[in-house]
Enzyme design. Structure first.
Site, short mmCIF file in Angstrom:
data_model
loop_
_atom_site.label_atom_id
_atom_site.label_comp_id
_atom_site.label_asym_id
_atom_site.label_seq_id
_atom_site.Cartn_x
_atom_site.Cartn_y
_atom_site.Cartn_z
N LYS A 169 33.39 33.33 41.14
CA LYS A 169 32.93 34.64 40.65
C LYS A 169 33.27 34.78 39.18
O LYS A 169 34.22 34.18 38.67
CB LYS A 169 33.54 35.79 41.45
CG LYS A 169 35.05 36.02 41.25
CD LYS A 169 35.42 36.93 40.11
CE LYS A 169 36.90 36.89 39.83
NZ LYS A 169 37.31 36.95 38.48
N ASP A 221 40.03 39.70 45.23
CA ASP A 221 38.67 39.16 45.03
C ASP A 221 38.06 38.58 46.30
O ASP A 221 36.89 38.18 46.30
CB ASP A 221 38.69 38.01 44.02
CG ASP A 221 39.15 38.42 42.65
OD1 ASP A 221 38.99 39.60 42.30
OD2 ASP A 221 39.68 37.55 41.93
O1 C5P Z 1 44.99 40.30 44.54
P1 C5P Z 1 45.46 39.01 43.93
O2 C5P Z 1 46.50 38.32 44.78
O3 C5P Z 1 44.36 38.10 43.55
O4 C5P Z 1 46.18 39.41 42.57
C1 C5P Z 1 47.01 38.53 41.85
C2 C5P Z 1 47.88 39.34 40.90
O5 C5P Z 1 47.08 39.97 39.89
C3 C5P Z 1 48.62 40.49 41.57
O6 C5P Z 1 49.86 40.07 42.08
C4 C5P Z 1 48.77 41.49 40.44
O7 C5P Z 1 49.88 41.14 39.63
C5 C5P Z 1 47.52 41.28 39.61
N1 C5P Z 1 46.45 42.25 39.92
C6 C5P Z 1 46.57 43.55 39.49
N2 C5P Z 1 45.57 44.45 39.75
C7 C5P Z 1 44.45 44.08 40.41
C8 C5P Z 1 44.30 42.75 40.86
C9 C5P Z 1 45.32 41.84 40.59
O8 C5P Z 1 47.58 43.92 38.86
N3 C5P Z 1 43.49 44.97 40.64
#
Ligand code: C5P
Length: 299
Positions: free
Chosen positions: A11, A141
């Site tokens: 993506k 995502d």
């Molecule tokens: O959701 P995911 O595990 O992919 O996110 C990885 C990191 O990115 C999270 O631990 C967070 O620190 C950051 N993040 C965030 N806000 C979001 C998505 C991700 O702060 N909307």
């Protein structure tokens, strides 16, 4: 049926508006995702215990991806069995073509692919609603990796709804040799105090329907770009090169460090990639939008 293979796309974010950090540490987002034609293929078969193997295509370096129960595809499989209260396990094989830690949601693609593959292998018939809820717990995502196409993402990115897109876009994709941690880029965004931009990007929605690359180019936006450049000043030289090579615009993909160039069409994308390969060891071309995680073989 003994094995199922599911293909899931990378993506990009055509618009990434980032709001304040929430009490749970995530940031509120107003983002427009597009699935592009770079894929991981995930093959599953039942086994006595969980295991994962991975092969990376071409020059891709996947050495940082964990090959144990920390692998997000295995975590996805375990989450699915817990949801159904069943005691099963599988071997998961990932054929990786999506650059790792590049802001292209390669891990999310593997998780989404594993969910769809195991659901089919074991005929669990999980509802779309439940699959999206399990996906959201695995990563912000992952729900988008399930639905693909072009979608507006809110919440922390996990609430997705398809948006109109006339299609036929072509992207030049320039991965970087060393990855960036998504969490570190968001932390830098906070440190820089870059503000809150959570409006729905109406002009971008209009340009997506209209279908002209030169117009779409003027509405691409990524709030995380300054934060990624602050952590990696070496990335700052890339946009000018990309535009000079003939792209309408250069855009950082998600939290980076992958750069994207928007091209007029597939031929032009390949020409631009040819010019850029003077500077970069790996330059890819990908169309968008493409489908989300979908079964390609079951035998
Ligand atoms: O959701 P995911 O595990 O992919 O996110 C990885 C990191 O990115 C999270 O631990 C967070 O620190 C950051 N993040 C965030 N806000 C979001 C998505 C991700 O702060 N909307």
């Amino acid at each position: 049926m003994t094995t199922v293979t599911v293909r899931a796309p990378a993506k990009i974010n055509l618009h990434l508006g980032v709001g304040p950090a929430r009490p749970d540490g995530y940031h509120a987002l107003a983002t427009v995702y597009q699935a592009i034609g770079l894929y991981d293929d995930v093959t599953v078969r039942s086994d006595d215990h969980w295991s994962v193997t991975m092969t990376a295509t071409g020059d891709l370096d996947a050495s940082d991806v964990p090959l144990d129960t920390y692998n997000i595809a295995i975590r996805a499989g375990i989450a699915l069995t817990e949801h159904h209260h069943i005691d099963r396990a599988a071997h998961v094989d990932i054929a990786k073509s999506i650059p790792v830690a590049g802001g292209l949601a390669g891990g999310s693609a593997d998780a989404a692919a594993a969910l769809v593959a195991l659901d089919r292998l074991w005929d669990l018939q999980t509802s779309d609603e439940d699959l999206l809820a399990i996906a959201a717990r695995l990563g912000s995502d992952v729900p988008f990796s399930l639905i693909g196409g072009t979608a507006y993402g809110t919440g922390r990115g996990e609430l997705v709804e398809p948006v109109g897109d006339s299609g036929g876009w072509w992207w030049v994709v320039i991965p970087n040799e060393s990855g960036l941690s998504t969490g570190a880029v968001y932390a830098e965004y906070d440190r820089l105090g870059l503000g809150e931009h959570l409006n729905a990007p109406q002009k971008l929605f209009g340009a997506l329907v209209e279908g002209r690359p030169e117009r779409l180019a003027t509405h691409l936006h990524n709030d995380l770009q300054p934060a990624a450049l602050s952590l990696r000043p070496d990335l700052a030289q890339h946009p000018e090169r990309i535009v000079r090579a003939g792209a309408h615009a250069a855009l950082l993909s998600g939290s980076g460090p992958t750069w994207l160039g928007l091209a007029d069409d597939g031929d032009r994308a390949r020409e631009i990639a040819g010019v850029l390969s003077e500077w970069y060891p790996l330059v890819l071309c990908a169309p968008g939008p493409v489908a989300g995680a979908h079964v390609i073989t079951y035998v």
